[in-house]
Design a protein around this motif. Structure first.
Motif, PDB file in Angstrom:
ATOM      1  N   CYS A   7       0.960  -1.254   0.254  1.00  0.00           N
ATOM      2  CA  CYS A   7      -0.116  -0.090   0.179  1.00  0.00           C
ATOM      3  C   CYS A   7       0.540   1.271  -0.143  1.00  0.00           C
ATOM      4  N   HIS A   8       0.587   2.449   0.007  1.00  0.00           N
ATOM      5  CA  HIS A   8       1.495   3.443   0.102  1.00  0.00           C
ATOM      6  C   HIS A   8       2.149   4.217   1.868  1.00  0.00           C
ATOM      7  N   CYS A   9       1.473   3.734   2.560  1.00  0.00           N
ATOM      8  CA  CYS A   9       1.917   3.581   4.077  1.00  0.00           C
ATOM      9  C   CYS A   9       2.755   3.070   4.009  1.00  0.00           C
ATOM     10  N   GLY A  10       2.628   2.134   3.532  1.00  0.00           N
ATOM     11  CA  GLY A  10       3.835   0.373   3.829  1.00  0.00           C
ATOM     12  C   GLY A  10       2.947  -0.317   5.205  1.00  0.00           C
ATOM     13  N   ALA A  66     -13.079 -11.706  -2.360  1.00  0.00           N
ATOM     14  CA  ALA A  66     -12.829 -10.399  -0.928  1.00  0.00           C
ATOM     15  C   ALA A  66     -11.686  -9.448  -1.165  1.00  0.00           C
ATOM     16  N   HIS A  67     -11.741  -8.102  -1.206  1.00  0.00           N
ATOM     17  CA  HIS A  67     -11.323  -6.895  -1.707  1.00  0.00           C
ATOM     18  C   HIS A  67     -10.702  -6.654  -0.519  1.00  0.00           C
ATOM     19  N   ARG A  68      -9.137  -6.828  -0.426  1.00  0.00           N
ATOM     20  CA  ARG A  68      -8.133  -6.115   0.767  1.00  0.00           C
ATOM     21  C   ARG A  68      -7.839  -4.756   0.634  1.00  0.00           C
ATOM     22  N   PHE A  69      -8.154  -4.048   1.668  1.00  0.00           N
ATOM     23  CA  PHE A  69      -7.400  -2.312   1.173  1.00  0.00           C
ATOM     24  C   PHE A  69      -7.221  -2.312   2.718  1.00  0.00           C
ATOM     25  N   CYS A  70      -5.459  -1.202   3.123  1.00  0.00           N
ATOM     26  CA  CYS A  70      -5.348  -0.901   3.707  1.00  0.00           C
ATOM     27  C   CYS A  70      -6.072   0.131   4.280  1.00  0.00           C
ATOM     28  N   ARG A  71      -6.278  -0.248   5.928  1.00  0.00           N
ATOM     29  CA  ARG A  71      -7.038   0.438   6.507  1.00  0.00           C
ATOM     30  C   ARG A  71      -6.459   1.838   7.370  1.00  0.00           C
ATOM     31  N   SER A  72      -5.078   1.909   7.117  1.00  0.00           N
ATOM     32  CA  SER A  72      -4.592   3.675   6.708  1.00  0.00           C
ATOM     33  C   SER A  72      -4.304   4.515   5.920  1.00  0.00           C
ATOM     34  N   CYS A  73      -4.434   3.821   4.536  1.00  0.00           N
ATOM     35  CA  CYS A  73      -3.924   5.006   3.438  1.00  0.00           C
ATOM     36  C   CYS A  73      -4.549   4.631   2.671  1.00  0.00           C
TER      37      CYS A  73
END
Length: 115
Positions: A7-10, A66-73
């Motif tokens: 993701c963007h924030c790592g 299941a579409h996965r995503f970062c909860r932070s960025c």
């Protein structure tokens, strides 16, 4: 070949092994909105390196993916089949891979709205 991404924030990081022969641009309601370019690989070829509580999950419709995503960025680095078994696939968003020349990747359009 081994690719690294995240993701963007790592906070969500992974590596994936395979030959990137092309990617799919799906026009379903979620893929179109996130502009994902998806590379399907056997699920066993995707290894999460960092995720913790930062890896979110979103499903809709029949709930098969299941579409996965970062909860932070908020970045969506991959999706995955939710079923059990050895034939599961992961769908890596190649926009989240390090060092990829996107112009060199063949893109295939998929009509996910009609599927």
């Amino acid at each position: 070949m081994l690719y690294k991404g995240g993701c963007h924030c790592g906070k969500v990081a992974f590596e994936v092994e395979g030959e990137l022969g092309g990617a799919v641009r799906c026009n379903c309601s979620i893929c179109a909105r996130k502009a994902a370019l998806l590379w399907a690989v056997p699920h066993r070829n995707l290894r999460l390196l960092a995720w913790g509580d930062d890896l979110g999950r979103y499903t809709f419709g029949k709930g098969a993916i299941a579409h996965r995503f970062c909860r932070s960025c908020g970045i969506h680095p991959f999706a995955e089949d939710v079923g059990d078994g050895s034939e599961r696939s992961a769908y890596v968003n190649i926009n989240c891979l390090d060092g990829i020349d996107l112009a060199a990747v063949q893109i295939f359009d998929f009509d996910g709205r009609s599927a």
